[in-house]
Design an enzyme around this catalytic site. Sequence first.
Site, mmCIF file in Angstrom:
data_model
loop_
_atom_site.group_PDB
_atom_site.id
_atom_site.type_symbol
_atom_site.label_atom_id
_atom_site.label_comp_id
_atom_site.label_asym_id
_atom_site.label_seq_id
_atom_site.Cartn_x
_atom_site.Cartn_y
_atom_site.Cartn_z
ATOM 1 N N LYS A 23 0.857 -1.182 0.000
ATOM 2 C CA LYS A 23 0.000 0.000 0.000
ATOM 3 C C LYS A 23 0.891 1.229 0.000
ATOM 4 O O LYS A 23 1.823 1.327 0.794
ATOM 5 C CB LYS A 23 -0.902 0.025 1.240
ATOM 6 C CG LYS A 23 -1.664 1.355 1.420
ATOM 7 C CD LYS A 23 -2.441 1.407 2.723
ATOM 8 C CE LYS A 23 -3.107 2.750 2.937
ATOM 9 N NZ LYS A 23 -3.889 2.816 4.202
ATOM 10 N N TRP B 194 -8.869 -0.333 -1.433
ATOM 11 C CA TRP B 194 -10.185 0.014 -0.845
ATOM 12 C C TRP B 194 -10.093 1.052 0.274
ATOM 13 O O TRP B 194 -10.961 1.117 1.134
ATOM 14 C CB TRP B 194 -10.915 -1.243 -0.337
ATOM 15 C CG TRP B 194 -11.091 -2.289 -1.378
ATOM 16 C CD1 TRP B 194 -12.014 -2.286 -2.393
ATOM 17 C CD2 TRP B 194 -10.322 -3.482 -1.551
ATOM 18 N NE1 TRP B 194 -11.864 -3.407 -3.180
ATOM 19 C CE2 TRP B 194 -10.835 -4.164 -2.689
ATOM 20 C CE3 TRP B 194 -9.261 -4.054 -0.850
ATOM 21 C CZ2 TRP B 194 -10.319 -5.361 -3.139
ATOM 22 C CZ3 TRP B 194 -8.738 -5.255 -1.299
ATOM 23 C CH2 TRP B 194 -9.266 -5.892 -2.416
ATOM 24 N N HIS B 195 -9.059 1.874 0.251
ATOM 25 C CA HIS B 195 -8.904 2.890 1.296
ATOM 26 C C HIS B 195 -9.138 4.295 0.737
ATOM 27 O O HIS B 195 -8.494 5.252 1.170
ATOM 28 C CB HIS B 195 -7.497 2.794 1.918
ATOM 29 C CG HIS B 195 -7.241 1.515 2.627
ATOM 30 N ND1 HIS B 195 -6.015 1.195 3.179
ATOM 31 C CD2 HIS B 195 -8.041 0.451 2.896
ATOM 32 C CE1 HIS B 195 -6.063 -0.010 3.739
ATOM 33 N NE2 HIS B 195 -7.299 -0.474 3.573
ATOM 34 N N TYR B 196 -10.038 4.424 -0.237
ATOM 35 C CA TYR B 196 -10.304 5.736 -0.820
ATOM 36 C C TYR B 196 -10.925 6.659 0.226
ATOM 37 O O TYR B 196 -11.612 6.222 1.156
ATOM 38 C CB TYR B 196 -11.191 5.606 -2.058
ATOM 39 C CG TYR B 196 -12.470 4.828 -1.863
ATOM 40 C CD1 TYR B 196 -13.639 5.457 -1.473
ATOM 41 C CD2 TYR B 196 -12.500 3.445 -2.072
ATOM 42 C CE1 TYR B 196 -14.815 4.742 -1.302
ATOM 43 C CE2 TYR B 196 -13.667 2.724 -1.907
ATOM 44 C CZ TYR B 196 -14.820 3.377 -1.512
ATOM 45 O OH TYR B 196 -15.979 2.664 -1.329
#
Length: 540
Positions: A424, A474-476
């Site tokens: 990430k 999926w960390h928007y």
Amino acid sequence: MALKLFLFALLLCLPTSLSSTASKGKEKFNPYRYTFIDKASTFSSSSSSSFSSNGQDSSYDYIVIGGGTAGCPLAATLSQNFSVLVLERGGVPFTNANVSFLRNFHIGLADTSATSASQAFVSTDGVYNARARVLGGGSCINAGFYSRADDAFVKRAGWDPKLVKESYPWVEREIVHQPKLTLWQKALRDSLLEVGVRPFNGFTYDHVSGTKIGGTIFDRFGRRHTSAELLAYANPQKLRVLIYATVQKIVFDTSGTRPRVTGVIFKDENGNQHQALLSNRKGSEVILSSGAMGSPQMLMLSGIGPKKELQRLKIPVVLENEHVGKGMADNPMNTILVPSKAPIEQSLIQTVGITKLGVYIEASTGFGQSSQSIHTHYGIMSGKNELFSTIPTKQRRPEATQAYTRRNKYQLQESFNGSFILEKLAYPLSRGHLSLVNTNVDDNPSANINLRPKQLNDTESMAQFCKDTVVTIWHYHGGCLVGKVVSPNRKVLGVDRLRVVDGSTFDESPGTNPQATLMMMGRYMGVKILRKRLGNNAGV
């Protein structure tokens, strides 16, 4: 022995009221677990009590739009002193096997049905993504890793560090566990240390440089414990949670000098509309907690946003704010697949390497397609990823995915025995924005989040390979940024009685996984609101 463990796990999963009285046969099984949860169709304005002494006041002190990762702890905290209505567009996680069990993690994300806890969308630059549609929000569909934000993030957020340190344990006592490391996770730990991602910090919730073992919301039986279980802290006499309640818009009184929220309009599972009213008492608020996609979308559907955007869809302008939906970012992820000839025990994120460069290295293992799993779903959760090289990024729409699936329906059904090493990037360089496609709240808005050029089938450059194969983690976040859409205390600028408490207010993703900080934030903001309103009488 295995049967005994299974039966023990099953008993642990049962609601307390059921397991304690089942032998007496006095109570039926409650799939919603808590007595204050019910379907939206049970609502009527005449019976929507604010829990006053006569039970007839048809208004609430707080209406929370979205029972997600932050919304559930927020509502549970506020209910200690005031009446709270939570409106959640999805169902409950407790009886959903795709949510509840670690072994079904990838199936839940791959489920694109209308009743899925995960709602898929594709950004305009072709990155596949998902948003939650279930009580508990993203904590129901994520990889379960639990790690706090670092002190620097807390300072930049302007939060009270003492209350932050009190709010994290409030979450952890109820739903967080120490994982039992699988062999692969141990190997990743040793490898990270060997290549210099040091020191080894052991098991800790803290975000510190080096290699560590973090927390998880999966227990030792592989059952997920979501933010929805933080509702156990609630005062059941003052909380009402409606599921399948899809808010259409926030209602304003615009007769004064500033728009003032009076309530919300929502539809139930049968398509019937209802209006929930906000109490006239000082301090009462509607609180948006619908996530980075849902909260800016709801503000615009309610008339707060860029004027041209609202006028294009003939939405009456309540307040012009050009910043709504702006400043969105999505942390990129790249993965390397490591195949194995032998089956590997399934595991999600347990070990993480936190580098000082803002790169976080993690791994998951054993998730693939088998005879008991899914077939011919060649999206981002599949080991078979030709989709990314055969379809140009600008054409990666849902229709293209479905066509590709149909063409490959009878190809090899893979059984992937292996693992994924993933990274990430903490600080994405690009920013995007969200805009409305139409006025239907059920439809995803349009989001261009990371705009990076891609060159298909480049096998020479590792940098180009990373660009070409980038996917989401999926960390928007963003869309309702502090200082532009909301104040530091998360009140929406320019209107009264409206606040936003979720990841749409973040300009960066906290730590290796934001869920710990989002759940803490719900508790933290609930306590701050109560103390501001009641002072020493808040009792929290």
